[in-house]
Design a protein around this motif. Structure first.
Motif, PDB file in Angstrom:
ATOM      1  N   LEU A 238     -64.240  58.143  18.466  1.00 13.97           N
ATOM      2  CA  LEU A 238     -63.024  58.875  18.113  1.00 13.97           C
ATOM      3  C   LEU A 238     -63.251  60.378  18.206  1.00 13.97           C
ATOM      4  CD1 LEU A 238     -62.058  56.763  14.961  1.00 13.97           C
ATOM      5  CD2 LEU A 238     -60.966  56.657  17.204  1.00 13.97           C
ATOM      6  N   GLY A 239     -62.138  61.110  18.275  1.00 13.31           N
ATOM      7  CA  GLY A 239     -62.226  62.553  18.219  1.00 13.31           C
ATOM      8  C   GLY A 239     -62.690  63.010  16.845  1.00 13.31           C
ATOM      9  N   LYS A 240     -62.928  64.293  16.724  1.00 14.54           N
ATOM     10  CA  LYS A 240     -63.559  64.801  15.505  1.00 14.54           C
ATOM     11  C   LYS A 240     -62.753  64.464  14.248  1.00 14.54           C
ATOM     12  CE  LYS A 240     -65.159  69.005  13.263  1.00 14.54           C
ATOM     13  NZ  LYS A 240     -65.108  70.468  13.260  1.00 14.54           N
ATOM     14  N   GLU A 241     -61.472  64.791  14.253  1.00 12.69           N
ATOM     15  CA  GLU A 241     -60.664  64.564  13.048  1.00 12.69           C
ATOM     16  C   GLU A 241     -60.562  63.079  12.731  1.00 12.69           C
ATOM     17  OE1 GLU A 241     -59.317  66.880  11.023  1.00 12.69           O
ATOM     18  OE2 GLU A 241     -60.349  68.402  12.205  1.00 12.69           O
ATOM     19  N   ASP A 242     -60.325  62.303  13.754  1.00  8.59           N
ATOM     20  CA  ASP A 242     -60.192  60.859  13.539  1.00  8.59           C
ATOM     21  C   ASP A 242     -61.503  60.237  13.076  1.00  8.59           C
ATOM     22  OD1 ASP A 242     -57.612  61.112  14.328  1.00  8.59           O
ATOM     23  OD2 ASP A 242     -57.838  60.140  16.268  1.00  8.59           O
ATOM     24  N   SER A 243     -62.594  60.732  13.619  1.00  9.74           N
ATOM     25  CA  SER A 243     -63.883  60.146  13.242  1.00  9.74           C
ATOM     26  C   SER A 243     -64.206  60.437  11.777  1.00  9.74           C
ATOM     27  CB  SER A 243     -65.001  60.641  14.152  1.00  9.74           C
ATOM     28  OG  SER A 243     -65.218  62.011  13.973  1.00  9.74           O
TER      29      SER A 243
ATOM     30  N   HIS B 199     -59.176  44.504   9.411  1.00 11.80           N
ATOM     31  CA  HIS B 199     -59.944  45.163  10.467  1.00 11.80           C
ATOM     32  C   HIS B 199     -59.397  46.565  10.724  1.00 11.80           C
ATOM     33  CE1 HIS B 199     -61.800  45.880  14.382  1.00 11.80           C
ATOM     34  NE2 HIS B 199     -62.614  44.869  14.118  1.00 11.80           N
ATOM     35  N   PRO B 200     -60.284  47.538  10.935  1.00 12.87           N
ATOM     36  CA  PRO B 200     -59.783  48.915  11.125  1.00 12.87           C
ATOM     37  C   PRO B 200     -58.846  49.050  12.317  1.00 12.87           C
ATOM     38  CG  PRO B 200     -62.145  48.746  11.612  1.00 12.87           C
ATOM     39  CD  PRO B 200     -61.751  47.488  10.932  1.00 12.87           C
ATOM     40  N   GLU B 201     -58.997  48.215  13.322  1.00 16.42           N
ATOM     41  CA  GLU B 201     -58.090  48.345  14.470  1.00 16.42           C
ATOM     42  C   GLU B 201     -56.746  47.674  14.229  1.00 16.42           C
ATOM     43  OE1 GLU B 201     -59.546  48.122  18.546  1.00 16.42           O
ATOM     44  OE2 GLU B 201     -61.562  47.974  17.713  1.00 16.42           O
ATOM     45  N   LEU B 202     -56.631  46.906  13.164  1.00 14.61           N
ATOM     46  CA  LEU B 202     -55.304  46.450  12.756  1.00 14.61           C
ATOM     47  C   LEU B 202     -54.704  47.445  11.771  1.00 14.61           C
ATOM     48  CD1 LEU B 202     -53.993  42.957  11.862  1.00 14.61           C
ATOM     49  CD2 LEU B 202     -53.625  44.827  10.259  1.00 14.61           C
ATOM     50  N   VAL B 203     -55.529  47.887  10.849  1.00 23.08           N
ATOM     51  CA  VAL B 203     -55.037  48.763   9.785  1.00 23.08           C
ATOM     52  C   VAL B 203     -54.659  50.139  10.334  1.00 23.08           C
ATOM     53  CG1 VAL B 203     -55.706  49.912   7.632  1.00 23.08           C
ATOM     54  CG2 VAL B 203     -56.367  47.523   8.048  1.00 23.08           C
ATOM     55  N   TYR B 204     -55.405  50.588  11.313  1.00 16.84           N
ATOM     56  CA  TYR B 204     -55.133  51.886  11.926  1.00 16.84           C
ATOM     57  C   TYR B 204     -54.657  51.686  13.363  1.00 16.84           C
ATOM     58  CZ  TYR B 204     -57.739  54.003   8.073  1.00 16.84           C
ATOM     59  OH  TYR B 204     -58.168  54.391   6.832  1.00 16.84           O
ATOM     60  N   ARG B 205     -53.879  52.630  13.817  1.00 18.81           N
ATOM     61  CA  ARG B 205     -53.517  52.662  15.227  1.00 18.81           C
ATOM     62  C   ARG B 205     -54.529  53.547  15.925  1.00 18.81           C
ATOM     63  NH1 ARG B 205     -47.303  54.151  15.242  1.00 18.81           N
ATOM     64  NH2 ARG B 205     -47.940  54.780  17.330  1.00 18.81           N
ATOM     65  N   VAL B 206     -55.477  52.907  16.540  1.00 17.43           N
ATOM     66  CA  VAL B 206     -56.575  53.628  17.188  1.00 17.43           C
ATOM     67  C   VAL B 206     -56.162  53.997  18.609  1.00 17.43           C
ATOM     68  CG1 VAL B 206     -58.957  53.471  17.975  1.00 17.43           C
ATOM     69  CG2 VAL B 206     -58.287  52.433  15.795  1.00 17.43           C
ATOM     70  N   GLU B 207     -56.225  55.267  18.914  1.00 14.88           N
ATOM     71  CA  GLU B 207     -55.943  55.737  20.273  1.00 14.88           C
ATOM     72  C   GLU B 207     -57.133  56.520  20.772  1.00 14.88           C
ATOM     73  OE1 GLU B 207     -52.345  57.996  19.985  1.00 14.88           O
ATOM     74  OE2 GLU B 207     -51.062  56.218  19.993  1.00 14.88           O
ATOM     75  N   ILE B 208     -57.629  56.128  21.904  1.00 19.36           N
ATOM     76  CA  ILE B 208     -58.793  56.817  22.474  1.00 19.36           C
ATOM     77  C   ILE B 208     -58.436  57.336  23.866  1.00 19.36           C
ATOM     78  CG2 ILE B 208     -61.185  56.582  23.227  1.00 19.36           C
ATOM     79  CD1 ILE B 208     -61.539  54.514  20.969  1.00 19.36           C
ATOM     80  N   GLY B 209     -58.181  56.441  24.776  1.00 18.06           N
ATOM     81  CA  GLY B 209     -57.798  56.853  26.117  1.00 18.06           C
ATOM     82  C   GLY B 209     -58.936  57.494  26.892  1.00 18.06           C
ATOM     83  N   GLU B 210     -58.562  58.140  27.963  1.00 15.06           N
ATOM     84  CA  GLU B 210     -59.571  58.755  28.823  1.00 15.06           C
ATOM     85  C   GLU B 210     -59.146  60.185  29.133  1.00 15.06           C
ATOM     86  OE1 GLU B 210     -61.703  57.660  33.015  1.00 15.06           O
ATOM     87  OE2 GLU B 210     -61.461  56.166  31.421  1.00 15.06           O
ATOM     88  N   GLU B 211     -60.077  61.091  29.001  1.00 14.48           N
ATOM     89  CA  GLU B 211     -59.729  62.507  29.158  1.00 14.48           C
ATOM     90  C   GLU B 211     -59.245  62.782  30.581  1.00 14.48           C
ATOM     91  OE1 GLU B 211     -62.715  65.177  27.760  1.00 14.48           O
ATOM     92  OE2 GLU B 211     -61.169  66.679  27.284  1.00 14.48           O
ATOM     93  N   VAL B 212     -58.193  63.564  30.653  1.00 13.74           N
ATOM     94  CA  VAL B 212     -57.591  63.888  31.944  1.00 13.74           C
ATOM     95  C   VAL B 212     -58.363  65.038  32.596  1.00 13.74           C
ATOM     96  CG1 VAL B 212     -55.506  64.738  33.082  1.00 13.74           C
ATOM     97  CG2 VAL B 212     -55.330  63.116  31.179  1.00 13.74           C
TER      98      VAL B 212
END
Lengths: 486, 552
Positions: A238-243, B199-212
């Motif tokens: 995760l990014g800094k804040e999210d982590s 599970h943290p991925e249910l409890v939170y909306r995790v967004e990571i993606g890929e840097e443009v």
């Protein structure tokens, strides 16, 4: 709040679902602590203003030894519980207030500021506590290898006013974490969550039940282990804040993992498994819901705080008796409390409105104020009494190693925001109570009413911390109240 | 852009600055590159144009609100969970309940989730119908690993909103041991349910993606992350299987595909519920009880929203000028308007002086203080929520106690007690609020008509109000008409919906650029379907921005 990395195996013997005296372990007494019994600290809070002014029906009119038969309305529960010999009141305290916030002070706005200064002794000019609260400072020194560094409880689960949520009015504990950031620590207000957090590792003595309980515990632990692993693996992605946010979540999961082990409780008749509190009472609606009428004679703005507070007192008592924890913070009501007091007291108002005179004004209002104070102090007196009646293996009362402080959100006097000379939005003429017999407190068996004029209320917390051996003072408030130490 | 009516509380208006770029780059991406896993951005997309990148707002790890968690559990298991509100900490309101900037992980949260997940898991496996609906196979025995893995794969995909990896399936497979030990396959199912529901991925909306490439701090979301954004925004719950299938098939890799999915979500029942809830949070009436008269008020407002916004696709502002309302007989009697045929239905306001949503008891129930309507609070509500203006709290040197009822004489009429709008030191702000509230005073906190103050027959209520800077009015109908004519509520409504969609109230220049551009594309009109289509079709919707330190 639990530490990571438990060092003590946990066990408990008893009969599931029933109250039962349990055997005691020598490890829980003095020998395990270098000859000095573990020290304990409790901080309790009521979220409204009541002053030392005689008309407020809280502080005795005279200084000196408390007379259990001649107490103002607010303190009468302490007489009922027979603890006026081990509790003292300090009145006339004041916390500075100015637009340019002074050390240990608050801005001119009263609500949502004073309680955080009280808890930390550090000036307040924002929405967060800026240094360790007294319970967290105490936990740093007293927790030892207990399973929970501190208990952080509350009884009022909702704000009840308007469409807001009360912001951080319901938080009175904070600590600086290892990264140097302040963490605000909201209380557990669910009796069920509090109970199961303490006793989730309980294994009943019946062999058949014990086997089932062990299976369930193992299952829950393996589930949480998986969750914990996944949370940890997310942090670095995760990014800094999210982590940072996920790190905090992960820390709490790790604490939960630690509790999901067989619970060991001391081999003492004093250590008793309380009854399960059952399902939580429903959360009350906001006040002034005109669809149900504007009166208070129903369950709006009330979540059975009386029951919640009772359960929390039971749990704090037993956590201390069983040495599961040595520190507790108990925010009975939130700052700027809008709890409806008709269900517990028959007064058709909420706490905040009582302080503003909207139950008739004059002495009728002030008597109501005293009764509300008494409702809160009943829990304080009850806990004090029960700790005194609870003996450790050496036959000493737990109260001999405990300091219990009690604070009200504000006093009654000058309001720096409005210039009013007689306002509940004031931190003048504040009252604090300090109970227990740790470190010389009430060594002569006399509880007193002490003049604290010119002193900061947090000084009482400093004295309490000193009594239990904490070698630091809180925030920006130096020193304590020496008279309390005899 | 929120207008801060600061120290002087100047009453004038200014159009929100259109400082965003107004072009939308044609950057439809190709098929999703990664096959699974959170944040499976393709990494093969060309850099997005600067203008589009400028519209990508900062987002963060969002925890599901209590309501979102309840609906997610119900959709996943078929069981509407009980006691979620009792066991989990209450959500902070900004006024929305999904603002990630206010969310703090805590012991009460984590322990509450553990308890809840256990309760739900046990209840689900104890119900043969629910249990059977979850299992994609019938186990041949307590140690049927293949069936268990099939369950993990199917349920896990829905719970975590993405396919599980092989490594995850292997790790989670150890939970089968608990079924074997207990002699019941369902015990393993329950253990897995417990795990997924906390599970943290249910409890939170995790967004990571890929840097443009060429856009530091801007990340292209994976298709499953886009599906999750869509679903929680427009359905208020976890993605349905069809939406996950769309993500898997690459249908959400194009802006057209995203827009089509958004339209499908909005047209479902969940879309109506979610948009109704957005209005309740926004305008502050969401806490009304669902029973009795207040329940009828909620139904009235929801009916208007559904008819105007969903069925007739009218501009949002039409909610404020509607000439009919949906009432029960009891509510009609309460309002003093004609009763509908058949117990409930649409009736005309006729010459009642009512009109639009501002006449609803739901809206009028907000802004109450000191036991009655507060002209100040109602004016504040209108200014801040309908017009997105900010009015500061009284300065310290004004020596104001907002907890004390105004006026020295509690027996005086309200027009005298609310003297602040005429007090030189206070009037600059109170003139902006109180006259608006007085224009609504003929309607009490339940929306009933009145012409005098409660228990004060000598205190006549005229209902005359003034929206300083816009004009005079009398009653909610005229206020609604005037608000629409001002042309300002459209921009505010779109801004509020964007805040709700993105889960943060404070907007920065990136957010503003997107909102302004979308509104311009809609000719300044906020029509829900059009706004949503434009928003979800933007690059901003399928990207996220990460704070890059100082200066961001």
């Amino acid at each position: 709040m639990m530490r990571h990395g438990l060092t003590r195996r946990r066990f408990l013997r008893g009969v599931g679902g029933t109250t039962l005296a349990l055997p005691f372990l020598e490890a829980m007494v003095g020998k395990a602590h270098g000859g000095k019994a573990p020290q304990r600290y409790v901080f309790m809070f009521a979220g409204f203003s009541v002053g030392s002014n005689p008309g407020n029906h809280l502080a005795p009119s005279e200084f000196g030894a408390l007379d259990p038969k001649n107490l103002p309305i607010g303190m009468q529960p302490l007489g009922t519980h027979g603890v006026t010999d081990v509790i003292s009141m300090v009145s006339g305290l004041s916390m500075p207030s100015a637009a340019d916030v002074p050390p240990g002070g608050r801005p001119t706005a009263f609500h949502s500021t004073a309680h955080r200064v009280l808890a930390t002794g550090t000036r307040q000019n924002g929405s967060q506590m800026m240094s360790d609260s007294s319970d967290q400072l105490a936990a740093r020194y007293l927790a030892g290898d207990t399973l929970q560094d501190s208990l952080i409880y509350g009884a009022q689960p909702a704000y009840y006013y308007g469409e807001g949520d009360g912001g951080s009015n319901g938080v009175i504990s904070a600590r600086r974490n290892e990264a140097g950031d302040m963490e605000q620590l909201p209380p557990i207000t669910s009796p069920r969550v509090a109970y199961e957090s303490l006793f989730e590792g309980f294994i009943p003595p019946d062999p058949e039940l014990a086997a089932a309980a062990r299976r369930e515990l193992a299952m829950r632990k393996s589930v949480v282990d998986l969750v914990s692993e996944d949370a940890e693996s997310l942090i670095s992605r995760l990014g800094k804040e999210d982590s940072l946010r996920m790190q905090r979540h992960f820390d709490e999961i790790r604490s939960l993992e630690g509790r999901l082990e067989e619970l060991e409780l001391p081999d003492s008749p004093a250590c008793v498994l309380p009854e399960h509190p059952g399902d939580d009472p429903p959360i009350g609606s906001v006040i002034a819901d005109y669809s149900h009428g504007s009166d208070f004679e129903n369950d709006q703005a009330y979540s059975n705080e009386a029951l919640r507070a009772q359960v929390m007192v039971d749990l704090i008592h037993m956590a201390l008796a069983c040495d599961i924890s040595r520190v507790a913070s108990f925010m009975i009501t939130q700052a700027e409390c809008f709890m409806n007091v008709f269900p517990p007291l028959g007064i058709p108002s909420d706490v905040h409105e009582i302080t503003h005179g909207r139950v008739g004004g004059g002495d009728e209002q002030m008597q109501a104020l005293g009764r509300v104070a008494g409702w809160h102090l009943d829990f304080y007196g009850q806990l004090t009494s029960r700790l005194r009646d609870t003996l450790d293996i050496e036959g000493n009362s737990l109260l001999e190693s405990t300091a219990l402080a009690f604070a009200f959100e504000g006093g009654w006097g000058y309001d720096t925001a409005t210039g009013s000379e007689s306002s509940p939005h004031s931190t003048e003429n504040m009252c604090m109570l300090l109970g227990g017999q740790a470190g010389g407190l009430h060594a002569d068996g006399i509880g007193r009413h002490i003049d604290g004029a010119g002193r900061h209320p947090t000084a009482i917390l400093n004295t309490a911390l000193q009594a239990v051996g904490v070698p630091e003072t809180l925030g920006e408030v130096p020193g304590g109240i020496d008279e309390l130490l005899g | 852009m929120a207008l801060l009516l600061s120290a002087g509380c100047y009453s004038g208006f200014s159009a929100s600055g259109a400082d965003g770029e107004d072009s939308v780059g044609a950057t439809d991406s190709g098929a999703e590159g990664g096959e699974s896993g959170t944040g499976d951005g393709t990494g093969e997309d060309p850099p997005i144009p600067e203008g589009d990148a400028a519209e990508v707002g900062v987002s963060g790890l969002r925890r599901l609100s209590i309501t979102e968690y309840e609906r997610t559990v119900a959709d996943l298991t078929g069981l509407m969970p009980e006691a979620v509100g009792e066991l989990l900490p209450i959500d902070n309101l900004t006024p929305f309940d999904n603002d990630y900037t206010t969310q703090t992980p805590s012991e009460p949260l984590v322990k509450g989730l553990e308890l809840l997940s256990g309760d739900i898991a046990e209840a689900v496996v104890a119900d043969a119908q629910l249990r059977d609906a979850l299992l994609p196979c019938e186990p041949t025995g307590v140690d049927d690993a293949a069936c268990f893995e099939e369950f993990l794969s199917s349920f896990g995909r829905r719970a975590l909103r993405r396919p599980l990896t092989g490594e995850e399936l292997t790790r989670y497979g150890i939970l089968l041991e608990h079924g074997v030990e207990a002699g019941e396959f369902d015990a393993a199912v329950a253990a897995a349910l417990r795990m997924f529901l906390q599970h943290p991925e249910l409890v939170y909306r995790v967004e990571i993606g890929e840097e443009v490439e060429g856009q530091p701090g801007v990340f292209r979301l994976g298709a499953y992350e886009v599906a999750t954004r869509l679903s929680f925004f427009l359905a208020g719950t976890t993605p349905a299987p069809w939406l996950l299938d769309a993500a898997e098939a690459g249908d959400l890799d194009s802006r057209e595909g995203i827009a089509a999915a958004a339209s499908q979500l909005l047209e479902g029942d969940e879309g109506r519920t979610a948009i109704g809830r957005f209005h309740g949070l926004w305008l502050g009436y969401h806490q009304l009880a669902e029973e009795g008269l207040s329940g009828a008020m909620l139904g009235e407002t929801q009916a208007l929203i559904e008819r105007n916004i969903f069925d007739e696709r009218q501009p949002w502002s039409e909610l404020l000028t509607a000439t009919e309302t949906y009432v029960t007989a009891e509510l009609a009697e309460h309002y003093g308007i004609p009763e509908p045929d058949g117990g409930e239905g649409w009736v005309s306001y006729e010459e009642s002086g009512r009109g639009g949503l501002l006449s609803h008891g739901s809206f009028l129930s907000v802004g109450v203080k000191f036991g009655d309507t507060s002209p100040t609070q109602r004016g504040l509500l209108v200014r801040t929520r309908l017009f997105c203006q900010e009015i500061p709290l009284p300065a310290d040197d004004l020596m104001v106690d907002v907890d004390e009822p105004p006026g020295a004489d509690p027996d005086a009429c309200k027009t005298e007690r609310y003297y602040m709008m005429n007090e030189p030191a206070c009037s600059s702000c109170h003139q902006l609020m109180d006259p608006i509230g007085f224009g609504l005073e003929q309607y009490d906190a339940s929306g009933a008509l009145r012409t005098e103050e409660p228990d004060k027959p000598e205190c006549e209520i005229t209902g005359d109000g003034d929206f300083v800077g816009v004009g005079a009015f009398n009653g909610p109908k005229e206020l609604g008409d005037m608000a629409v004519e001002s042309g300002l509520v459209e921009a505010c409504a779109s801004r509020m919906l964007y805040r709700y969609a993105t889960g943060h109230f404070e907007l920065d220049e990136h957010d503003e650029a997107l909102i302004e551009r979308v509104l311009e594309d809609q000719d300044g009109t906020f029509e829900l379907f059009g706004f949503v289509e434009a928003y979800v079709s933007s690059e901003a919707f399928r990207h996220r921005r990460e704070l890059q330190g100082e200066g961001e």
